[in-house]
Design a protein around this motif. Structure first.
Motif, PDB file in Angstrom:
ATOM      1  N   VAL A 177       0.817  -1.221   0.000  1.00 30.57           N
ATOM      2  CA  VAL A 177       0.000   0.000   0.000  1.00 30.57           C
ATOM      3  C   VAL A 177       0.845   1.263   0.000  1.00 30.57           C
ATOM      4  N   GLY A 178       2.166   1.126   0.215  1.00 26.43           N
ATOM      5  CA  GLY A 178       3.034   2.303   0.217  1.00 26.43           C
ATOM      6  C   GLY A 178       2.956   3.059   1.522  1.00 26.43           C
ATOM      7  N   ASN A 179       2.939   4.380   1.437  1.00 24.97           N
ATOM      8  CA  ASN A 179       2.867   5.245   2.611  1.00 24.97           C
ATOM      9  C   ASN A 179       1.547   4.999   3.337  1.00 24.97           C
ATOM     10  N   LEU A 180       1.612   4.536   4.582  1.00 23.18           N
ATOM     11  CA  LEU A 180       0.392   4.228   5.320  1.00 23.18           C
ATOM     12  C   LEU A 180      -0.465   5.462   5.543  1.00 23.18           C
ATOM     13  N   TYR A 181       0.131   6.663   5.486  1.00 21.35           N
ATOM     14  CA  TYR A 181      -0.614   7.902   5.671  1.00 21.35           C
ATOM     15  C   TYR A 181      -1.128   8.478   4.357  1.00 21.35           C
ATOM     16  N   ASP A 182      -0.781   7.863   3.248  1.00 12.55           N
ATOM     17  CA  ASP A 182      -1.298   8.250   1.933  1.00 12.55           C
ATOM     18  C   ASP A 182      -1.227   7.022   1.033  1.00 12.55           C
ATOM     19  N   PRO A 183      -2.037   6.021   1.337  1.00 14.52           N
ATOM     20  CA  PRO A 183      -1.887   4.711   0.686  1.00 14.52           C
ATOM     21  C   PRO A 183      -2.293   4.708  -0.779  1.00 14.52           C
ATOM     22  N   ASP A 184      -1.807   3.704  -1.476  1.00 18.40           N
ATOM     23  CA  ASP A 184      -2.153   3.486  -2.879  1.00 18.40           C
ATOM     24  C   ASP A 184      -3.595   2.973  -2.936  1.00 18.40           C
ATOM     25  N   TRP A 185      -4.493   3.777  -3.488  1.00 17.06           N
ATOM     26  CA  TRP A 185      -5.908   3.419  -3.498  1.00 17.06           C
ATOM     27  C   TRP A 185      -6.186   2.192  -4.344  1.00 17.06           C
ATOM     28  N   ASN A 186      -5.375   1.951  -5.374  1.00 14.72           N
ATOM     29  CA  ASN A 186      -5.581   0.757  -6.194  1.00 14.72           C
ATOM     30  C   ASN A 186      -5.370  -0.504  -5.379  1.00 14.72           C
ATOM     31  N   VAL A 187      -4.354  -0.479  -4.498  1.00 12.42           N
ATOM     32  CA  VAL A 187      -4.085  -1.638  -3.648  1.00 12.42           C
ATOM     33  C   VAL A 187      -5.147  -1.753  -2.562  1.00 12.42           C
ATOM     34  N   VAL A 188      -5.508  -0.628  -1.965  1.00 14.08           N
ATOM     35  CA  VAL A 188      -6.500  -0.631  -0.882  1.00 14.08           C
ATOM     36  C   VAL A 188      -7.838  -1.182  -1.363  1.00 14.08           C
TER      37      VAL A 188
ATOM     38  N   GLU B 294      -8.351  -3.391  -3.836  1.00 13.55           N
ATOM     39  CA  GLU B 294      -8.273  -4.659  -4.572  1.00 13.55           C
ATOM     40  C   GLU B 294      -9.388  -5.625  -4.165  1.00 13.55           C
ATOM     41  N   HIS B 295      -9.696  -5.668  -2.889  1.00 11.28           N
ATOM     42  CA  HIS B 295     -10.701  -6.616  -2.404  1.00 11.28           C
ATOM     43  C   HIS B 295     -11.876  -5.875  -1.771  1.00 11.28           C
ATOM     44  N   TRP B 296     -12.218  -4.737  -2.365  1.00 12.59           N
ATOM     45  CA  TRP B 296     -13.243  -3.893  -1.746  1.00 12.59           C
ATOM     46  C   TRP B 296     -13.914  -3.050  -2.811  1.00 12.59           C
ATOM     47  N   ILE B 297     -15.213  -2.984  -2.780  1.00 10.89           N
ATOM     48  CA  ILE B 297     -15.975  -2.091  -3.649  1.00 10.89           C
ATOM     49  C   ILE B 297     -16.599  -1.024  -2.757  1.00 10.89           C
ATOM     50  N   MET B 298     -16.229   0.235  -2.997  1.00  5.05           N
ATOM     51  CA  MET B 298     -16.699   1.319  -2.148  1.00  5.05           C
ATOM     52  C   MET B 298     -18.211   1.475  -2.276  1.00  5.05           C
ATOM     53  N   PRO B 299     -18.974   1.399  -1.175  1.00  7.11           N
ATOM     54  CA  PRO B 299     -20.429   1.594  -1.251  1.00  7.11           C
ATOM     55  C   PRO B 299     -20.759   3.013  -1.705  1.00  7.11           C
ATOM     56  N   ASN B 300     -21.933   3.173  -2.287  1.00  3.96           N
ATOM     57  CA  ASN B 300     -22.303   4.494  -2.804  1.00  3.96           C
ATOM     58  C   ASN B 300     -22.633   5.489  -1.699  1.00  3.96           C
ATOM     59  N   PHE B 301     -22.686   5.054  -0.445  1.00  2.00           N
ATOM     60  CA  PHE B 301     -22.936   5.989   0.649  1.00  2.00           C
ATOM     61  C   PHE B 301     -21.640   6.441   1.325  1.00  2.00           C
ATOM     62  N   VAL B 302     -20.494   6.032   0.761  1.00  2.00           N
ATOM     63  CA  VAL B 302     -19.189   6.494   1.251  1.00  2.00           C
ATOM     64  C   VAL B 302     -18.603   7.428   0.211  1.00  2.00           C
ATOM     65  N   HIS B 303     -18.222   8.625   0.642  1.00  2.00           N
ATOM     66  CA  HIS B 303     -17.721   9.660  -0.267  1.00  2.00           C
ATOM     67  C   HIS B 303     -16.343  10.118   0.199  1.00  2.00           C
TER      68      HIS B 303
END
Length: 316
Positions: free
Chosen positions: A53-64, A66-75
């Motif tokens: 994930v790289g920098n834990l304080y600014d992680p790579d969103w592609n890696v974060v 990988e096993h997660w689909i962001m719900p439409n109620f999270v912005h």
């Protein structure tokens, strides 16, 4: 009724939003796009490869993701720095104005700091959810200290998760009638008794009894990790097969300049108990839950006179 929880420090908002939606409330969650990875729902829900994930304080969103689909109620709000004047301030204005679409605003850290601007722009009440930030505002610069104080004092309600902080709210002039204690919310579907099947957990805890687990950050003046380590040294005299599992997680900030995780490792060596202490890297909560279930006893913190998130998670 539309409810918005703004920010998600340590995932304190995520289980609340999930719980509200389960009972039919239209609840939403707003995140910073650049924050410690533990402030994302993925930290609770998904299997994360922290080495990638790289920098834990600014992680790579592609890696974060990988096993997660962001719900439409999270912005997400993008507050990354730009090179021309006022860009960041204008973004705050834009984002805070967008909160007018909700009926109830519940702000998690650092919302109290921007609450004065929110009141000016939107002229509507808000709730502050404090998970311990009030303890640290004395360490902030003068401007941020004043903004936080104003944010707390003018909240329609302040929900606080740590019983020891009640007096601190009174010290800065908060109305006691607007203070309400609420323990951390825990998703009992995730935090529940289960057989320990993860091979990583089994490998770390095999051939030991009892297994003690403490996932708390290492900050001796707050958590009392040194007290736990010294007590474990004494316990080994009675039960030499015991194992203490600790997480190599130390907070380094202006007001805690020492890396106490390193100091804890050094203390274990000085006491001659390193061979009965298992150190783990910082890990996502799915793996933490495996260690909760593998442990015989879980330890939280010993200095504040109040429990943190670890206790309700372990109880569940």
């Amino acid at each position: 009724m539309r409810v918005c929880h703004v920010f998600n420090m340590g995932n304190d908002a995520w289980p609340i939003v999930k719980g509200l939606r389960k009972i039919g409330v239209e609840a939403h969650l707003i995140l910073f796009d650049a924050a410690h990875v533990s402030c994302f729902p993925q930290w609770e829900e998904a299997e994360l490869d922290l080495e990638r994930v790289g920098n834990l304080y600014d992680p790579d969103w592609n890696v974060v993701n990988e096993h997660w689909i962001m719900p439409n109620f999270v912005h997400t709000w993008n507050l990354r720095e730009k090179h021309y004047p006022f860009h960041r301030t204008l973004k705050w204005v834009k984002y805070l104005r967008s909160l007018r679409d909700y009926d109830i605003i519940v702000g998690h850290n650092p919302f109290a700091r921007v609450a004065p601007l929110f009141r000016t722009l939107c002229r509507q009440p808000y709730i502050v959810y404090d998970a311990g930030t009030i303890r640290y505002i004395r360490h902030f610069n003068l401007l941020h200290h004043r903004l936080f104080r104003s944010g707390y004092r003018n909240a329609a309600k302040t929900l606080f998760t740590n019983v020891d902080t009640y007096e601190k709210f009174l010290e800065i002039g908060c109305n006691p009638e607007k203070l309400a204690y609420t323990p951390f919310a825990v998703d009992a579907d995730l935090y529940a008794p289960r057989p320990t099947t993860d091979l990583r957990v089994k490998a770390a805890t095999e051939d030991a009894w009892p297994v003690f687990f403490s996932p708390s950050r290492h900050i001796w003046p707050e958590k009392g990790n040194d007290k736990l380590i010294r007590a474990f040294r004494d316990y080994l005299k009675r039960q030499p097969e015991a194992l203490l599992v600790l997480v190599r997680w130390g907070q380094i900030a202006d007001f805690t300049p020492e890396n106490y995780a390193v100091k804890s490792q050094q203390l274990c060596a000085e006491l001659g108990i390193s061979h009965r202490v298992k150190w783990l890297s910082v890990m996502h909560k799915k793996l933490v839950r495996g260690f909760y279930n593998a442990a015989d006893i879980v330890f939280d913190q010993f200095e504040f006179g109040a429990f943190g998130l670890v206790v309700p998670e372990a109880m569940a």
